[in-house]
Design a protein around this motif. Structure first.
Motif, mmCIF file in Angstrom:
data_model
loop_
_atom_site.group_PDB
_atom_site.id
_atom_site.type_symbol
_atom_site.label_atom_id
_atom_site.label_comp_id
_atom_site.label_asym_id
_atom_site.label_seq_id
_atom_site.Cartn_x
_atom_site.Cartn_y
_atom_site.Cartn_z
ATOM 1 N N ARG A 1 0.839 -1.207 0.000
ATOM 2 C CA ARG A 1 0.000 0.000 0.000
ATOM 3 C C ARG A 1 0.873 1.256 0.000
ATOM 4 N N ALA A 2 1.929 1.231 0.845
ATOM 5 C CA ALA A 2 2.809 2.399 0.942
ATOM 6 C C ALA A 2 3.495 2.660 -0.396
ATOM 7 N N LEU A 3 3.952 1.593 -1.057
ATOM 8 C CA LEU A 3 4.636 1.751 -2.344
ATOM 9 C C LEU A 3 3.671 2.271 -3.408
ATOM 10 N N THR A 4 2.456 1.751 -3.378
ATOM 11 C CA THR A 4 1.468 2.192 -4.371
ATOM 12 C C THR A 4 1.140 3.666 -4.158
ATOM 13 N N LEU A 5 0.945 4.039 -2.887
ATOM 14 C CA LEU A 5 0.594 5.426 -2.581
ATOM 15 C C LEU A 5 1.722 6.388 -2.954
ATOM 16 N N SER A 6 2.967 5.908 -2.808
ATOM 17 C CA SER A 6 4.091 6.806 -3.104
ATOM 18 C C SER A 6 4.439 6.819 -4.595
ATOM 19 N N GLY A 7 3.578 6.198 -5.397
ATOM 20 C CA GLY A 7 3.729 6.336 -6.839
ATOM 21 C C GLY A 7 4.406 5.179 -7.538
ATOM 22 N N TYR A 8 4.860 4.185 -6.793
ATOM 23 C CA TYR A 8 5.457 3.017 -7.441
ATOM 24 C C TYR A 8 4.327 2.050 -7.790
ATOM 25 N N GLY A 9 3.739 2.245 -8.942
ATOM 26 C CA GLY A 9 2.586 1.421 -9.321
ATOM 27 C C GLY A 9 2.982 -0.035 -9.485
ATOM 28 N N LEU A 10 2.615 -0.845 -8.494
ATOM 29 C CA LEU A 10 2.992 -2.259 -8.535
ATOM 30 C C LEU A 10 1.865 -3.087 -9.159
ATOM 31 N N HIS A 11 1.653 -2.884 -10.444
ATOM 32 C CA HIS A 11 0.556 -3.606 -11.083
ATOM 33 C C HIS A 11 0.998 -4.944 -11.641
ATOM 34 N N LYS A 12 2.295 -5.045 -11.926
ATOM 35 C CA LYS A 12 2.763 -6.281 -12.565
ATOM 36 C C LYS A 12 3.788 -7.022 -11.720
ATOM 37 N N PHE A 13 4.060 -6.491 -10.528
ATOM 38 C CA PHE A 13 5.092 -7.115 -9.699
ATOM 39 C C PHE A 13 4.622 -7.232 -8.249
ATOM 40 N N GLY A 14 4.855 -8.391 -7.654
ATOM 41 C CA GLY A 14 4.448 -8.597 -6.262
ATOM 42 C C GLY A 14 5.621 -9.084 -5.436
ATOM 43 N N PHE A 15 5.378 -9.292 -4.163
ATOM 44 C CA PHE A 15 6.433 -9.827 -3.293
ATOM 45 C C PHE A 15 6.145 -11.302 -3.020
#
Lengths: 209, 219
Positions: free
Chosen positions: B168-182
């Motif tokens: 959530r933090a990464l998405t909010l800070s603009g790193y759109g994680l649409h194709k990559f997960g942990f």
């Protein structure tokens, strides 16, 4: 069966719990290990049973090195510290669960062991409701029920009444006469001295004599 | 006894959350909304994972040293316990999915029920839960006593931290994680890259488990 412990050392999180232990055990004898709490008796039994990996040195079972060619000594029965069982099952169910792995002991034999130890095999009482002494008896039964040739017993007389202790003395002497190998620990020297052919004393992870 | 009470307490809390979640899902007026609430990550985090880990903890209770020494081999006993856990995971998910499919067919017309969408997610959830089971076992076998004793709790916490914290933090800070997960966020990524990624993570956890099982001290 012959067990050789050679220069066995074990460190756990920087603490030396066993230091340069050299011992030999052979079938047809009862060996006793005596020492205060924290002297390393239980850790030594764990090493002989293959439950822990030595930091240095080795344990040989009939010339085969434990933790290399062998994972655990073959045909071993053991009790280490407090008995571990499934609390939601009865004593008989716990023993049956263990017996189902090797299939060398029948349910009737398990029942007769329980009766010998003054436990009711038909009781619906779960292990959760067992007293410490009853749990100890179940632990002893699981260690001996498959007629194991090597018995590693940590404080086997804990929480048992005098009559059961006397009965166990007789059972263990019988095992020795059958050629089995028994290694016991106790912090009560008198238990060990009455029963064992050879006794060693441990202190601070070392064998004193 | 204390540990049993703790587990029971957790189950009650998660049970209430699950009932509440199911009722909310079922109250959806349209099949589309039903599907959205079922596929909601909170359902996965607060119901599926904790309930599944409770089952894994139950299986772990059976792996006692008298059992392991009778099996006679650490790796074999590890494999047996893993197979139990994987089978349980499959059964657990099948039961969950049969409810997911049955509930909307009662409320919505069968042609409106998003059956394909529901079934499509099964392999993702299955892989994620297998990873979760393996991670719980890895923590259980940790040399650090605190980690080992809290293994199942940590296994529930990790997806929570990943999905609600890091991702959530990464998405909010603009790193759109649409194709990559942990680890677990792969479940909610669309595309075929998800399956190889989940398979690689699963394989890595197995390799690590078998490495530590051979050298583990049973204290």
């Amino acid at each position: 069966m012959k067990i050789k412990v050679e220069h066995l050392t074990k460190k756990i999180r920087g603490t030396m719990v066993l230091e340069d232990i050299n011992l030999e055990f052979s079938s047809g004898h009862i060996y006793g290990i005596v020492g205060k709490n924290g002297s390393g008796k239980t850790m030594l039994l764990r090493a002989i049973a293959g439950l822990i990996q030595p930091t240095d040195g080795k344990v040989l079972i009939d010339d085969q090195e434990l933790n290399h060619r062998l994972t655990f000594p073959p045909d071993m029965g053991m009790i280490i510290e407090k008995p571990e069982f499934l609390n939601h099952l009865t004593g008989l169910e716990n023993l049956k669960l263990l017996a189902d792995i090797k299939h060398v002991v029948s349910v009737d034999e398990i029942r007769s062991y329980m009766e010998q130890f003054d436990l009711d095999p038909n009781s619906k009482k779960t292990m959760r409701k067992y007293s410490l002494g009853m749990k100890q008896k179940i632990a002893i039964i699981q260690a001996i029920m498959e007629k194991q040739q090597l018995l590693i017993l940590d404080e086997p007389f804990n929480a048992l009444d005098e009559a059961t202790v006397e009965m166990l003395y007789e059972i263990f002497r019988g095992f020795r006469d059958e050629g089995r190998l028994l290694i016991l620990t106790s912090h009560h020297a008198e238990d060990i001295e009455q029963l064992c052919d050879n006794v060693c004393f441990m202190e601070n992870g070392k064998v004193k004599r | 006894m204390k540990r049993d009470c703790l587990i029971l307490g957790c189950v009650i809390v998660f049970g209430i959350l699950a009932i509440q979640g199911s009722l909310l899902s079922f109250s959806s007026s349209e099949a589309f909304f039903y599907m959205n609430s079922v596929d909601y990550d909170k359902v996965f985090l607060f119901f599926i994972i904790p309930a599944h880990i409770f089952g894994i903890a139950w299986i772990d209770k059976y792996i006692l040293y008298p059992l392991v020494i009778r099996i006679g081999n650490r790796r074999k006993s590890m494999l047996i316990s893993c197979v139990w856990k994987w089978c349980f995971t499959f059964l657990f998910l099948c039961i969950w999915y049969s409810f997911l499919i049955l509930l909307p067919t009662i409320k919505f017309p069968i042609r409106e029920t998003p059956l394909f969408q529901i079934v499509e997610n099964f392999p993702r959830y299955f892989m994620a839960l297998l990873i979760s089971a393996n991670l719980a076992t890895i923590f259980k076998h940790s040399k650090v006593p605190a980690v080992s004793s809290m293994a199942h709790f940590i296994a529930v916490l990790i997806p929570l931290i990943e999905m609600n914290g890091i991702r959530r933090a990464l998405t909010l800070s603009g790193y759109g994680l649409h194709k990559f997960g942990f680890l677990y966020s792969w479940v909610y990524i669309k595309g075929n890259q998800v399956y190889p990624a989940l398979l690689v993570i699963f394989a890595l956890t197995i390799v690590y488990l078998f490495r530590i099982s051979a050298k583990r001290d049973m204290l």
